[in-house]
Design an enzyme around this catalytic site. Structure first.
Site, PDB file in Angstrom:
ATOM      1  N   GLU A  26       0.846  -1.199   0.000  1.00  0.00           N
ATOM      2  CA  GLU A  26       0.000   0.000   0.000  1.00  0.00           C
ATOM      3  C   GLU A  26       0.882   1.250   0.000  1.00  0.00           C
ATOM      4  OE1 GLU A  26      -2.835   2.459   3.115  1.00  0.00           O
ATOM      5  OE2 GLU A  26      -2.826   0.282   3.229  1.00  0.00           O
ATOM      6  N   HIS A  65      -1.724  -2.808   9.901  1.00  0.00           N
ATOM      7  CA  HIS A  65      -1.503  -1.390  10.168  1.00  0.00           C
ATOM      8  C   HIS A  65      -2.821  -0.681  10.473  1.00  0.00           C
ATOM      9  CE1 HIS A  65      -2.245  -1.822   5.855  1.00  0.00           C
ATOM     10  NE2 HIS A  65      -2.663  -0.559   5.826  1.00  0.00           N
ATOM     11  N   GLU A  79      -5.189   5.957  -0.479  1.00  0.00           N
ATOM     12  CA  GLU A  79      -4.521   4.650  -0.430  1.00  0.00           C
ATOM     13  C   GLU A  79      -4.449   4.131  -1.858  1.00  0.00           C
ATOM     14  OE1 GLU A  79      -6.255   2.869   3.764  1.00  0.00           O
ATOM     15  OE2 GLU A  79      -7.129   2.173   1.906  1.00  0.00           O
TER      16      GLU A  79
END
Length: 125
Positions: A26, A65, A79
């Site tokens: 990501e 995360h 993102e």
């Protein structure tokens, strides 16, 4: 190259729930606000990063995360994924859909706590 992206807005005091992406790394671009991201790797390794508008974040494939808003205005970030589809797995959803006795025994809590977890994904809490 095919990409997928999500525009995320987190209100003050909120957070992007603990999760991981099962398909790819990501990349994040922070548009406004301030935030803190915790990233969890294997063997109890973890790091915390602070971000503000204009910063770029990175999370390796399958690392857990979360991102919390540390300011008094909305935290807005993008993102991005090098994959044709956005996919993530929320830790709450994963625990709610695993046999509750297993989760309760593993994390040493009462089963009633696990019974109360939402079984649908809550991206921002």
């Amino acid at each position: 190259m095919t990409t997928a992206a999500a525009l995320v807005e987190v209100e003050p005091g909120g957070m992007r729930e603990l999760h991981w992406h099962p398909t790819t790394d990501e990349w994040q671009y922070y548009i406004s606000g301030t935030g803190r991201m915790g990233v969890f790797a294997a063997q109890a390794a973890a790091r915390t990063f602070d971000f503000q508008a204009g910063d770029v974040g990175y999370v390796p494939f399958a690392y857990g995360h979360y991102i919390e808003n540390t300011g008094d205005e909305p935290l807005v970030f993008l993102e991005m994924f090098r994959h044709p589809r956005f996919e993530d797995i929320s830790v709450m959803q994963w625990m709610a859909n695993t046999p509750h006795e297993v989760i309760a025994d593993t994390i040493n809590v009462q089963k009633s706590i696990v019974d109360g977890l939402p079984n649908t994904k809550q991206v921002v809490i």
